[in-house]
Write a protein that holds these residues in place. Structure first.
Motif, short mmCIF file in Angstrom:
data_model
loop_
_atom_site.label_atom_id
_atom_site.label_comp_id
_atom_site.label_asym_id
_atom_site.label_seq_id
_atom_site.Cartn_x
_atom_site.Cartn_y
_atom_site.Cartn_z
N PRO A 106 6.16 4.28 -5.09
CA PRO A 106 5.05 3.59 -5.77
C PRO A 106 3.67 4.01 -5.28
O PRO A 106 2.67 3.72 -5.93
N GLY A 107 3.59 4.70 -4.14
CA GLY A 107 2.30 5.16 -3.64
C GLY A 107 1.51 4.06 -2.96
O GLY A 107 1.97 2.92 -2.80
N ILE A 108 0.28 4.41 -2.55
CA ILE A 108 -0.61 3.48 -1.86
C ILE A 108 -1.84 3.25 -2.73
O ILE A 108 -2.47 4.20 -3.20
N ALA A 109 -2.18 1.98 -2.95
CA ALA A 109 -3.37 1.67 -3.75
C ALA A 109 -4.61 2.26 -3.09
O ALA A 109 -4.72 2.26 -1.86
N PRO A 110 -5.57 2.78 -3.86
CA PRO A 110 -6.77 3.42 -3.28
C PRO A 110 -7.51 2.54 -2.30
O PRO A 110 -7.99 3.01 -1.27
N GLU A 111 -7.59 1.24 -2.58
CA GLU A 111 -8.36 0.36 -1.69
C GLU A 111 -7.64 0.09 -0.38
O GLU A 111 -8.22 -0.46 0.57
N LEU A 112 -6.37 0.50 -0.27
CA LEU A 112 -5.61 0.26 0.96
C LEU A 112 -5.40 1.53 1.77
O LEU A 112 -4.80 1.47 2.85
N ARG A 113 -5.92 2.66 1.30
CA ARG A 113 -5.57 3.93 1.95
C ARG A 113 -6.15 4.08 3.35
O ARG A 113 -5.61 4.84 4.15
N GLU A 114 -7.25 3.43 3.64
CA GLU A 114 -7.77 3.48 5.00
C GLU A 114 -7.23 2.31 5.83
O GLU A 114 -7.02 2.44 7.03
N ARG A 115 -6.98 1.19 5.19
CA ARG A 115 -6.51 0.02 5.94
C ARG A 115 -5.10 0.20 6.48
O ARG A 115 -4.72 -0.43 7.48
N ILE A 116 -4.31 1.07 5.85
CA ILE A 116 -2.93 1.23 6.32
C ILE A 116 -2.88 1.83 7.72
O ILE A 116 -1.84 1.77 8.38
#
Length: 663
Positions: free
Chosen positions: A463-473
Motif C-alpha cells: 500500500p505504500g507510505i502516505a506523503p505526509e508520513l514519509r518523514e515521520r516514519i
C-alpha cells in the motif's frame, strides 16, 4: 493534566544551579511523579528542600513557601531527623537506601513509613542531591493488626465449637489411642473423598497419610503412647495428606488429646492448603514480575536522564576540540585535538543509540559486501517470504565494491527493511512482489564526494507510505503498523546506523508501494562535505546577524565562536527575557536558541517572537538534548522549527544555519 503540574524550585539562590539541573531532567518524569500516590521530594547538598510533588504538600498541609529552601529537620522534626544518621552514611557511599518502620513526624505523630532515598552525583562522600520517595503505611499496619485480631478471634471460636463435628468447616478426624478412626465429620469426607462409614474403624495412617510418611507416623504414635515427647501436639503443622484417589495435597493440621474417663482420644483439625499454595505461588510470580518491571522502568528513566545530561558536556567537548584543531592547524597538537573530538563524537553516538539497540559485543567494522548481506537476509527470511506468497527478485550489481562497516549493524538494516516490506505486503491479496537491488552511485565532475557510494533499494508493491508520513516514519516510536505488531523503533535505529556509517536511509517515491534506499560510502566514514564548513549564505551587503540564546554560558560561547569563525555576526543572550530585549534594540536574521531554559524557555521565546516578529519566528533553530521528551517533540511539530540535537559538530551547526537563512 499537565496544567496541574508545577515545579517548585527553592527561592534560595544557593540552589539555583541544582534547580536548573532539576528543571532540565524532571520534565520527562514530572507527570509520573505528580501522579503517583507517594510523596516525592528532592534535597540539595545541604539537605534543603528544592522540589516536592503535590502529594507531599497534601500530606503535610504546608504551602510550598513554607517548605522549599528549608532544611529537612525543620519540616520532619528533630526525632525523625536524628533517625537518619545511618542512612546518611550509606547515601554518602552512593547507595540507594530503602527502609521502613515507625517514626515520629512533626505535626503528624507516630507514623509507619516506607522510604527509598536515591543519592545523586556523590562528590567527596557528599550527594549533591537526594531524591526521597515515601509511602505512609500507617493505616495499612493498623488494619493488619485488626485483621490479625479478628483471625485470632475466629480461631478461638472454631476451637470452642470443635465438638460440633457435623457443622465444622474444618476437617475433623478423631482416633482412639490405637490410631483407629472413631469420628470423621462431613468436611473430612469431602476433603479426603471418603464417606464416614468407609473411614470409621480404619487406621488413620491408611486413611489420610501417604505411604512414604506412615513409618514416621507410627513411630510418633508409639512414642506418645509410651508417655514420650509430644512433638506435634497442639502445634500447627503443614504436611502432605492422601486422598482416596491416591493423590497428595498440602494440609495444615492441629492435633490435640482429650481424655474421656480412662480412654484417650486424639483429634486432628485439618485445613486444605491447595488453593492457598496455588495463590501464594501466583502472588510470588506476580511479585517477581512487578519487581522486574519496576527495575526496568527505573533503569529506563535513569538512562534517559543520564543521556540527556551527557549531551551538554559532550557538545562542549566536541565543539571545543573542533575549534582547537582548527586554531592549531599545522601544529603537532592538532592531531591530539582531533582525537579528542573523535572520542567525544563516539560518545555522542553511543548516547544516541544505547536506548534503541542492545548489542552482545562491541561494534567491529571490516570490509562488508552489501550483495552478500542482501542475499543472506533473503535466505534467512526465505520461508517467511515464501509462506506469505511473496515473489522475490534480486537485482544485484556484480563487482560492487565492499563497504567498511559493521556487518551486524548493516545486516540489521537490511533485515528490518525486508521484514517491513513483508508485513506491508500482507495488506495485498495476491501478486505480492519484493525487489532488492544494489548499485554504484554515479559521480559527476562537480561532485564533492571523495569516495564512491553504493546503494541498496528494497521495493515492494504494497500500500505504500502516505506523503505526509514519509518523514515521520523515521521518528522513534512512530509506527503505521497495528497495535502490538511494531515498536516504531526499527526505521529510526536503521537510519541512525546508516548515518553513523556516513550514509543515509531514505524513502523514495516509487509510484506504487514503498521503496527504501540505503546509501553508504565505501570508506564507511563521513565524507568531506560533512566535515568541512558549509559555504555561508549570501546576503545583500553584510554577513547575516545571528542571536544565540542559551542559559549555559559555555554552550552559548561555543556556538557563538563556531558561527563567528564562519563569518557570521553573532550576539549572545543568557536567557529568553534578555533575548527579547535585544530583539527590540537590534535587527537579527536568525535565532539559535536552547529549548530548555529557566523562566522563559525556548517555546515561550518562540511564541513571543512569533507575536512581535512573525517573520523571524520562521528562522529559529532550537538546540536540544531532550530528544526523548514528547513535550519537546510536540512543540517542535507545532512550531515547524528545525532542531539540532546535542552533541553536534560545527559542520552540522553551519549546515542547519545555512539552510535556515536560505529557506
Amino acid at each position: 493534566m499537565t496544567e496541574t503540574l508545577h515545579f517548585h524550585p527553592a527561592p534560595d539562590a544557593g540552589v539555583g544551579e541544582l534547580s536548573q539541573v532539576l528543571q532540565a531532567t524532571l520534565p520527562l518524569l514530572s507527570q509520573l511523579l505528580e501522579a503517583v500516590p507517594a510523596r516525592v521530594v528532592v534535597l540539595d547538598v545541604e539537605e534543603r528542600f528544592v522540589w516536592a510533588n503535590h502529594e507531599f504538600f497534601k500530606f503535610t498541609g504546608l504551602h510550598p513557601k513554607q517548605v522549599l529552601g528549608q532544611p529537612i529537620g525543620r519540616i520532619v522534626g528533630d526525632n525523625a531527623y536524628a533517625s537518619y544518621g545511618g542512612v546518611r552514611a550509606r547515601l554518602a557511599s552512593g547507595q540507594t537506601v530503602a527502609w521502613e518502620g515507625w517514626t515520629e513526624l512533626a505535626g503528624a505523630g507516630r507514623r509507619y513509613m516506607r522510604e527509598h532515598l536515591v543519592p545523586v552525583d556523590v562528590q567527596g562522600g557528599v550527594p549533591q542531591a537526594t531524591v526521597v520517595m515515601s509511602l505512609d503505611l500507617t493505616e495499612l499496619k493498623r488494619r493488619d493488626a485488626e485483621l490479625s485480631a479478628k483471625v485470632a478471634e475466629l480461631e478461638a471460636t472454631q476451637a470452642l465449637k470443635a465438638s460440633i463435628f457435623d457443622n465444622a468447616m474444618a476437617a475433623l478426624v478423631s482416633t482412639d489411642e490405637t490410631g483407629h478412626v472413631v469420628e470423621f465429620n462431613p468436611a473430612a469426607a469431602a476433603m479426603f473423598g471418603l464417606t464416614r462409614e468407609q473411614a470409621l474403624g480404619r487406621s488413620v495412617a491408611e486413611v489420610m497419610i501417604p505411604p512414604r510418611l506412615r513409618p514416621m507416623h507410627d513411630a510418633g504414635m508409639a512414642r506418645v503412647t509410651a508417655g514420650g515427647e509430644q512433638r506435634v501436639m497442639g502445634r500447627r503443622v503443614e504436611m502432605p495428606a492422601l486422598r482416596a484417589d491416591g493423590s497428595e495435597f498440602p494440609v495444615e493440621m492441629v492435633l490435640w488429646r482429650t481424655g474421656v474417663g480412662s480412654q484417650t482420644f486424639y483429634t486432628a483439625s485439618l485445613f486444605d492448603l491447595s488453593e492457598r499454595a496455588a495463590a501464594q505461588g501466583e502472588i510470588e510470580r506476580q511479585r517477581e514480575a512487578l519487581r522486574q518491571s519496576e527495575k526496568l522502568t527505573a533503569m529506563g528513566s535513569l538512562l534517559a536522564g543520564v543521556a540527556h545530561e551527557l549531551n551538554n558536556p559532550l557538545s562542549i567537548v566536541m565543539g571545543r576540540a573542533s575549534l582547537l584543531a582548527e586554531k592549531m592547524s599545522g601544529s603537532p597538537l592538532a592531531s591530539d585535538a582531533q582525537r579528542i573530538h573523535e572520542a567525544a563524537e563516539r560518545c555522542g553516538r553511543i548516547v544516541r543509540t544505547f536506548l534503541n539497540m542492545a548489542r552482545s559485543r562491541p561494534a567491529n567494522r571490516s570490509e562488508v559486501a552489501l550483495n552478500e548481506l542482501a542475499t543472506a537476509a533473503i535466505d534467512m527470511l526465505a520461508y517467511v517470504l515464501r509462506s506469505h506468497g511473496i515473489a522475490v527478485t534480486l537485482d544485484l550489481l556484480p563487482g560492487l565494491p565492499p563497504v567498511k562497516a559493521d556487518a551486524d549493524q548493516i545486516g540489521q538494516i537490511v533485515l528490518n527493511l525486508i521484514v517491513n516490506a513483508q508485513q506491508a505486503l500482507g495488506a495485498r491479496d495476491q501478486g505480492r512482489r519484493l525487489v532488492v537491488s544494489t548499485g554504484l552511485a554515479p559521480m559527476t565532475d562537480g561532485d564533492r564526494r571523495r569516495v564512491p557510494r553504493v546503494w541498496m533499494r528494497v521495493r515492494d508493491n504494497g500500500p505504500g507510505i502516505a506523503p505526509e508520513l514519509r518523514e515521520r516514519i523515521f521518528e522513534p516510536f512512530f509506527t503505521t503498523k497495528s497495535e502490538g505488531v511494531g515498536t516504531g523503533l526499527g526505521l529510526a535505529v536503521s537510519r541512525s546506523i546508516a548515518r553513523d556509517h556516513g550514509g543515509e536511509l531514505t524513502i523514495q517515491d516509487d509510484g506504487s508501494g514503498a521503496c527504501f534506499c540505503l546509501q553508504l560510502p565505501v570508506s564507511g566514514e563521513r565524507e568531506a562535505s560533512e566535515t568541512e564548513p558549509v559555504p555561508l549564505a549570501e546576503t545583500d551587503e553584510v554577513s547575516a546577524r545571528l542571536l544565540v540564546v542559551d542559559d549555559e554560558p559555555e554552550i552559548a560561547e561555543l556556538i557563538g565562536e563556531m558561527l563567528a569563525g564562519a563569518g557570521y555576526e553573532v550576539m549572545t543572550a543568557e536567557s529568553g527575557a534578555v533575548a527579547l530585549a535585544m530583539l527590540e534594540e537590534a535587527r537579527f536574521d536568525a535565532i539559535v536558541s536552547d529549548l530548555h531554559m529557566p523562566e522563559l524557555d525556548g517555546a515561550g521565546l518562540w511564541r513571543e517572537v512569533k507575536r512581535r516578529h512573525p517573520q523571524l519566528a520562521r528562522r529559529m533553530l532550537f538546540v536540544t538534548g531532550d530528544t526523548l521528551s514528547p513535550t519537546a517533540r510536540q512543540f517542535l511539530d507545532e512550531a515547524r522549527c528545525d532542531r539540532l540535537n546535542k552533541p553536534f559538530s560545527k559542520a552540522e551547526l553551519l549546515a542547519r544555519v545555512t539552510a535556515l537563512l536560505t529557506a
